[in-house]
Write an enzyme that holds these catalytic residues in place. Structure first.
Site, PDB file in Angstrom:
ATOM      1  N   SER C  54       0.848  -1.185   0.000  1.00 49.21           N
ATOM      2  CA  SER C  54       0.000   0.000   0.000  1.00 49.21           C
ATOM      3  C   SER C  54       0.885   1.238   0.000  1.00 49.21           C
ATOM      4  O   SER C  54       1.948   1.252   0.632  1.00 49.21           O
ATOM      5  CB  SER C  54      -0.931  -0.018   1.209  1.00 49.21           C
ATOM      6  OG  SER C  54      -1.909   0.988   1.058  1.00 49.21           O
ATOM      7  N   GLU C  55       0.432   2.271  -0.708  1.00 51.37           N
ATOM      8  CA  GLU C  55       1.252   3.460  -0.935  1.00 51.37           C
ATOM      9  C   GLU C  55       1.792   4.077   0.355  1.00 51.37           C
ATOM     10  O   GLU C  55       2.857   4.695   0.359  1.00 51.37           O
ATOM     11  CB  GLU C  55       0.452   4.540  -1.672  1.00 51.37           C
ATOM     12  CG  GLU C  55       0.063   4.207  -3.084  1.00 51.37           C
ATOM     13  CD  GLU C  55      -1.323   3.597  -3.164  1.00 51.37           C
ATOM     14  OE1 GLU C  55      -1.567   2.576  -2.470  1.00 51.37           O
ATOM     15  OE2 GLU C  55      -2.153   4.129  -3.912  1.00 51.37           O
ATOM     16  N   ASN C  56       1.019   3.960   1.430  1.00 53.19           N
ATOM     17  CA  ASN C  56       1.408   4.614   2.677  1.00 53.19           C
ATOM     18  C   ASN C  56       2.452   3.831   3.474  1.00 53.19           C
ATOM     19  O   ASN C  56       2.471   3.899   4.695  1.00 53.19           O
ATOM     20  CB  ASN C  56       0.171   4.920   3.536  1.00 53.19           C
ATOM     21  CG  ASN C  56      -0.654   3.686   3.850  1.00 53.19           C
ATOM     22  OD1 ASN C  56      -0.773   2.793   3.010  1.00 53.19           O
ATOM     23  ND2 ASN C  56      -1.218   3.616   5.031  1.00 53.19           N
ATOM     24  N   GLY C  57       3.301   3.101   2.768  1.00 51.60           N
ATOM     25  CA  GLY C  57       4.451   2.479   3.424  1.00 51.60           C
ATOM     26  C   GLY C  57       4.175   1.159   4.104  1.00 51.60           C
ATOM     27  O   GLY C  57       4.821   0.820   5.099  1.00 51.60           O
ATOM     28  N   SER C  96       8.400   3.954  -0.076  1.00 54.01           N
ATOM     29  CA  SER C  96       7.245   3.216  -0.590  1.00 54.01           C
ATOM     30  C   SER C  96       7.040   3.509  -2.076  1.00 54.01           C
ATOM     31  O   SER C  96       6.768   2.601  -2.873  1.00 54.01           O
ATOM     32  CB  SER C  96       5.991   3.616   0.197  1.00 54.01           C
ATOM     33  OG  SER C  96       4.857   2.938  -0.294  1.00 54.01           O
TER      34      SER C  96
END
Lengths: 219, 227, 219, 227
Positions: C54-57, C96
């Site tokens: 997921s983009e948020n790391g 990320s």
């Protein structure tokens, strides 16, 4: 160096390092180049908290370890064993150089072959035709630190000036040096050029100028 | 003794100037420095440019700062967060400038600022509206656009743990933009859930080293789901 | 959509997700866009190890948590609570997106407004004059992942084709889509254009073409 | 089940081709993947371009690989490591090509490759020999040069801990170039001191996530000071 002109006492390497150390305030993040600059750390008392950085991802180095307390994975950029202070941290090389190149270090102190009075520094190669010069992190440090100081002998072993009006060796960075500590004097690099702020005991300004290629000014 | 831990919000906010570029950490409610945003509201700086992933939710925090007319421009990837009513009203009325940036480009532009890279090429946005007016270049057979670093005057960051040197750790997805913004601003201000003694944080586990941090305020607010 | 031409059963959203899930081999690193693509994770059995990003790391997400086991700091890019599998890890946003932009993700699955038969995708704004369009990480994902698949309804609610010969909405990325899963068919994007590899039961190729703006080919 | 842990050096080295660009981790003896370098010597690939901070020491490891005539080019910041006898001989005889790169530019070029940035501007090297022939640009009042990403076909990395998904941690200064190289190569091969069960590594403490890792070999060699 010729010592014919005066009876004076050049600073020892320890004294050079000590003088530079005295000028580093608490709280600065500082990278010390390989060689004499490394000695500076010995003259910063532990209770004046200065945070030493090394290119290989080490932030918050303490003094050299006792022989029986060496941590084999804990070296500085000079490949010497070091210790870590409480509050230190490790990072990878790109992050470590982000600290350097992103202007986060308050100070870097390097050795040099030549410094010019416009702040140019040459410290990585002694000839345009050097077969395999080794630059390491010097160019990153010179271009990236907020301040660059140089700690070096005032002249070469055979008496050639190292404080020059124009570097003849290949540059590490143009216009980067802010101050030079030598065995003879402390010299700021200013828009006027080299400004002498202190000299070795017994040394006259003319004596100092005689050992310097570039024009010197008094503060 | 270095001590970046400040005791009051007023100290934490001291000197933030009108016209500043403020980087706001967090993603959704997680890792968002809510107390510091309230502190900034109290502090009074105006004409701010805010870089943040979203453009505020409801009427609190960043949305309130905008509602008070203190934000002249917002740089974000996703202004359509849940309930972006304040932003949408201001934007419709022409009272706030918007710069939309792809989320990865936003992160990379700040990382670049922190790493001394003034500009870099990226494939993101090529062939889209984002590329209009930007320098294009073909490198090794693919087309890229040039993006510039995004540097903050101030970053507001939330951490899980901090010590007096400013070393930080984050909890889970609370990391997000925080370490990137911490390195990208001239003055990085942190609110932390926990304060640790110097030396308590394992040097191998520090995520943001103190070199990127200026001030730390202890705000043990607990669970982000309340926001 | 007009259902006058044939008696057929469109795939449900679950079936669309299930079909895409079946095509993801063990070991792939996969980012699932907000919306229908998120459903895909439900159809990958835990013993077929697919690593969701997921983009948020967040790398290595597991299924949604039970209500009494929510970790408040553990959300995905859609701001939903998630769980972490053994082997998962956290990183910051620049790292990320380095995974995304540096071509380390094997697959990204996004929703879309339109996909063209040259692989163009439009999924972030429905008008050139959209007042405040929200792009999020879509452009990074579309430009950066090794493969981009799209999961979407075959037509809009009012029967407009979404598989087109040219996108009329603002692009997310040109030439990026490799495969489209719709409620009517699975379609590869090839140098020849759209190639249909499977269709909903009872649907004829002509029926499918009638609901598609761009020319379709048979595999 | 994903299992990146290989049982033999032959598996670890499988498929490394002649002409590959090989990124070699480590700084000094610390974090240097010595066993993998020996494996590469055994494996036989030749005409290699090696990127590494140094250019080999003594007659073992990288120096031996060069001595065997297998390295056609070396990209490094500091070829004058202790006892660089092999490199210096080959270089004097014109048998090896040298590309000197400032250490930070070297790290940043690999990080860029890993992050999808094909080129970036930097101040390092401006006004020096390093800038000759490179594109110059003034941005916000300072001059920068353009540097290109450096991507590896193979990275050889040393870790402290690894699990079967390829998640890695490093010990102290053993981190150095390793995480940067891991993200910059098509095939990243790791030797690790310790193998951990999946889930044993704290997700907040993983430094290199498995997405950047292809193969892991367990080489519990102990103390780097022996090298």
């Amino acid at each position: 160096m010729s010592a014919t002109t005066a009876d004076f006492k050049p600073f020892t390497r320890q004294q050079m390092a000590q003088r530079a150390a005295a000028d580093i305030p608490e709280g600065w993040y500082v990278n010390l180049g390989i060689g004499i600059p490394t000695l500076i750390a010995d003259f910063v008392p532990l209770d004046r908290e200065v945070i030493f950085h090394s290119e290989n991802g080490v932030l918050g180095m303490g003094p050299a370890p006792e022989k029986d307390k060496i941590e084999p994975w804990l070296i500085n950029a000079g490949k010497q064993y070091v210790t870590m202070r409480a509050g230190g941290s490790f990072c990878h090389h790109a992050d470590s150089f982000a600290m350097i190149r992103g202007h986060h270090l308050d100070l870097c102190v390097l050795g040099a072959f030549q410094v010019a009075d416009n702040g140019d520094i040459a410290n990585w190669a002694t000839s345009e035709n050097d077969t395999a010069p080794a630059v390491g992190g010097a160019m990153d440090l010179a271009a990236g630190a907020k301040r660059l100081w140089v700690l070096m002998e005032h002249t070469t072993k055979d008496g050639q000036a190292k404080l020059v009006s124009k570097c003849t060796y290949p540059l590490t960075a143009p216009g980067a040096v802010k101050r030079v500590y030598t065995n003879l004097a402390t010299i700021d690099v200013t828009p006027r050029g080299f400004v002498v702020t202190s000299m070795a005991p017994g040394l006259s300004f003319d004596d100092l100028q005689a050992r310097t290629d570039a024009k010197l000014h008094l503060a | 003794m270095i001590n970046k831990i400040v005791q009051t919000m007023a100290e934490a906010m001291e000197g933030i100037k009108d016209g500043s570029i403020v980087l706001l950490g967090g993603f959704g409610a997680v890792g968002q420095p809510n107390a510091l945003i309230d502190g900034l509201i109290e502090q009074g700086a105006k004409n701010l440019t805010v870089a943040c992933n979203n453009a505020g939710t409801g009427r609190i925090g960043l949305a309130r700062l905008m509602d008070l007319g203190r934000v002249s421009k917002i740089i974000c990837s996703f202004p359509r967060s849940s309930d972006p009513v304040v932003f949408e009203t201001l934007y419709r009325e022409g009272k706030i400038e918007l710069e939309i940036v792809p989320q990865g480009t936003l992160a990379e532009r700040m990382r670049a600022a922190g790493a001394g890279v003034p500009a870099f090429f990226t494939a993101t946005g090529v062939g889209t509206k984002m590329a209009v007016g930007k320098e294009h270049r073909e490198i090794d057979g693919r087309t890229y656009i040039l993006e510039k670093a995004l540097k903050g005057d101030v970053a507001l960051v939330e951490a899980w743990e901090a010590d007096r040197w400013g070393n930080l750790t984050y909890k889970q997805a609370g990391r997000n933009f925080n370490p990137v913004m911490a390195m990208a601003a001239d003055c990085t201000i942190v609110q932390t859930q926990h304060v640790r003694e110097l030396g308590e944080l394992n040097p191998d586990h520090v995520v943001t080293p103190g070199i990127f941090v200026d001030r730390v305020l202890h705000v043990p607010y607990g669970d982000p789901s309340g926001f």
